[in-house]
Design a protein around this motif. Structure first.
Motif, PDB file in Angstrom:
ATOM      1  N   THR A  53      29.337  21.047  -6.344  1.00 35.37           N
ATOM      2  CA  THR A  53      30.041  22.187  -5.829  1.00 35.37           C
ATOM      3  C   THR A  53      29.671  22.645  -4.485  1.00 35.37           C
ATOM      4  O   THR A  53      28.714  22.953  -4.523  1.00 35.37           O
ATOM      5  CB  THR A  53      30.342  23.368  -6.297  1.00 35.37           C
ATOM      6  N   ASP A 102      32.978  24.778  -8.441  1.00 34.77           N
ATOM      7  CA  ASP A 102      34.164  25.501  -7.295  1.00 34.77           C
ATOM      8  C   ASP A 102      34.272  27.092  -7.664  1.00 34.77           C
ATOM      9  O   ASP A 102      33.784  28.586  -6.934  1.00 34.77           O
ATOM     10  CB  ASP A 102      35.035  25.284  -6.853  1.00 34.77           C
ATOM     11  N   SER A 146      26.238  22.872  -9.440  1.00 30.78           N
ATOM     12  CA  SER A 146      26.315  24.026  -9.927  1.00 30.78           C
ATOM     13  C   SER A 146      25.457  25.329 -10.188  1.00 30.78           C
ATOM     14  O   SER A 146      25.202  26.811  -9.754  1.00 30.78           O
ATOM     15  CB  SER A 146      27.258  23.669 -11.050  1.00 30.78           C
ATOM     16  N   ALA A 170      30.793  25.509  -3.048  1.00 30.89           N
ATOM     17  CA  ALA A 170      31.751  27.409  -3.411  1.00 30.89           C
ATOM     18  C   ALA A 170      30.049  27.544  -3.209  1.00 30.89           C
ATOM     19  O   ALA A 170      29.426  27.614  -3.960  1.00 30.89           O
ATOM     20  CB  ALA A 170      32.525  26.871  -4.020  1.00 30.89           C
TER      21      ALA A 170
END
Length: 556
Positions: A171, A137, A8, A173
């Protein structure tokens, strides 16, 4: 879009790159080190500072000068809490900033453990948005929302709280683009026409231009509007520099601290006041609008904040530049009658007289006249110079006497009136405006609030000049205490060797004990590379007299 899972922390840096962030200011720590590591693979330059508060000041200056949110990156606990003053200053004064703050892992969030705290609760009191990320995410989208909201009027600080375990988690995303702030159109045509009719019917209309009127495109539209009219313009401190040198005949002064300044007189005589990007935090309407029947035309990106002294007759919310652009042809050729022009000319002459009186006495046995110092500075700077002004008695004289001709080139803290902003602001200005003159001005008290950042400036290799108006007291407090109580308390400071202090941080140190020395030293400092400090002893003995002109509770 690459959907390969990554940490992240890397998504944070990808978002910074998409936002066009050039500099990240901060101090590392274990709870945020994953983002610091990811910055090595990003395009932004990391500027490691000496205190988180100063890092926030620098980020805020980037936001004010460029319009793109500045970024500050800090660790958990005190790393986050040290941001509070910088973020509340940015939010109050509408400088876009995004703070990214580390936090303890989620399973320690509510425990009484090392550096645990309610970071979101704290930050919520000093920002306009806080996103505390609990799911990897959600990291990229939270950063995107923070950027967008920081840059949306009224601008200010936003924050993302990133627990250490979320930053380290993987993640897929990611953002494809950084969403921008939707652009508004101009105000409705019918309302613009109604405003123009009110201005044309007025005897003594005047424009009051504030913070949101200092965006470059708004300033350009303002220039086009007034160029073919007799309309006078009054600036707030945050709106300083909205009039170019070519349009200086329209300038009727700056308002914010004093009673009965030329700008105040012009506002008091006006039957129509056109406010452009004005915010009441800059100069409360109760101080300039004592006639509730006066017609106010509100031109702004946000709706008016209504109070007993600010109830617009015509409200024009929308894109400010677009609204001014549609208003300009409707006011083209506007001429005021002889009486109104004579009244404004009288106040314009008063502006000149105030400066001439200051030049007449440049020094005394106690030190230099601070007003004369400010005027000498003004005489030696180019129009593209950036001047950052700290809070203190120096601020009174800078606000009263320093003229500038470009928006966001004279920087004041006139919302929170925060001490210590000048040097960090100047360092940021030197980064984004290289090759131009960068000057900061403070008192000897305010200087030591952020003087440790001299090492940061030296490490960055920037060039700037910092001027200290020294009297070894917290004089802005002192003269107000004398006016209230007839004596002072808690205002005396010790002296220090500025020249040696500067040398210890790799800066050039200078002492100027006369006006002639100050002028020659200023010329030297502006020409030499690196950081230069000029220490000038000043005579503040007349501040109590000047204080009689201040609004009650002008300083907080």
């Amino acid at each position: 879009m690459d959907t390969t899972p990554v940490r992240s922390a890397q998504r944070v840096v990808e978002a910074l790159d998409l936002a066009g962030v050039r500099y990240v200011f901060g101090i590392p720590g274990a709870k945020i080190d994953a983002v610091f590591d990811a910055l090595l693979d990003g395009s932004a330059e990391l500027v490691v500072c000496r205190h988180e508060q100063n890092a926030a000041f620098m980020a805020a200056a980037i936001g004010r000068l460029t319009g793109t949110p500045g970024v500050v990156l800090v660790t958990s606990g005190p790393g986050t809490s040290n941001l509070a003053t910088g973020l509340v200053t940015a939010t109050t004064e509408q400088d876009p900033v995004v703070a990214i703050c580390g936090a303890v892992p989620r399973d320690q969030r509510l425990k009484h453990t090392h550096q645990s705290m309610d970071a979101a609760g704290l930050l919520g009191t000093v920002t306009k948005f806080v996103g505390e990320v609990d799911v990897p995410d959600d990291v990229a989208e939270t950063v995107a929302n923070a950027f967008r909201l920081a840059a949306t009027h009224p601008r200010g600080a936003t924050a993302v709280v990133l627990p250490a375990d979320v930053a380290a988690a993987l993640t897929a995303a990611a953002l494809t683009t950084m969403p921008t702030v939707p652009r508004m159109g101009p105000a409705p045509t019918a309302d613009i026409t109604r405003a123009a009719e009110a201005v044309r019917a007025a005897r003594s209309p005047v424009l009051l231009v504030g913070d949101r009127g200092s965006d470059p495109e708004v300033t350009a539209a303002l220039h086009r509007l007034i160029a073919d009219t007799d309309l006078p313009v009054v600036e707030t401190f945050q709106g300083a520099g909205v009039l170019s040198r070519e349009l200086e005949t329209h300038y009727l002064g700056r308002v914010g601290l004093f009673r009965n300044q030329p700008g105040d007189v012009v506002l008091a005589r006006a039957d129509v006041v056109i406010t452009v990007g004005y915010d009441p935090v800059e100069y409360d309407a109760a101080l300039w609008n004592t006639d509730a029947t006066r017609a106010i035309i509100h031109i702004d990106a946000v709706p008016a904040s209504i109070d007993n002294h600010y109830q617009p007759a015509v409200e024009l919310p929308g894109d400010i530049a677009g609204t001014l652009g549609e208003l300009a042809p409707l006011l083209s050729g506007l001429r005021l009658d002889a009486e109104a022009n004579s009244a404004t000319a009288e106040q314009r002459d008063r502006l000149t007289t105030i400066d001439e009186e200051a030049r007449a006495t440049s020094e005394s046995g106690l030190g230099l006249n601070p007003a004369a110092v400010v005027l000498a500075l003004r005489d030696n700077l180019a129009d593209d110079a950036t001047v950052a002004c700290d809070v203190g008695s120096n601020y009174i004289y800078m606000a009263r006497h320093f003229r500038c001709y470009r928006p966001r080139h004279l920087l004041f803290s006139n919302g929170q009136q925060t001490l210590g902003v000048a040097l960090p602001w100047a360092i940021a200005a030197a980064l984004v405006r290289p090759g131009t003159q960068i000057v900061s001005v403070s008192g000897d008290g305010g200087f030591l609030f952020s003087a440790q950042e001299l090492e940061t400036a030296h490490r960055l290799g920037v060039t700037l000049t910092h001027i200290i108006l020294r009297d070894d007291t917290y004089d802005m407090v002192a003269f107000q205490e004398v006016m209230k109580y007839g004596r002072t308390s808690g205002i005396q400071l010790g002296s220090y060797d500025t020249v040696s202090y500067a040398a210890a941080f790799g800066a050039h140190g200078h002492r100027a004990n006369s006006m002639a020395e100050f002028v020659s030293t200023l010329e030297t400092a502006l020409a030499e590379p690196g950081v230069s400090i000029i220490d000038a002893p000043v005579d503040y003995s007349h501040n109590s007299d000047l204080g009689q002109l201040l609004h009650d509770d002008a300083f907080h």
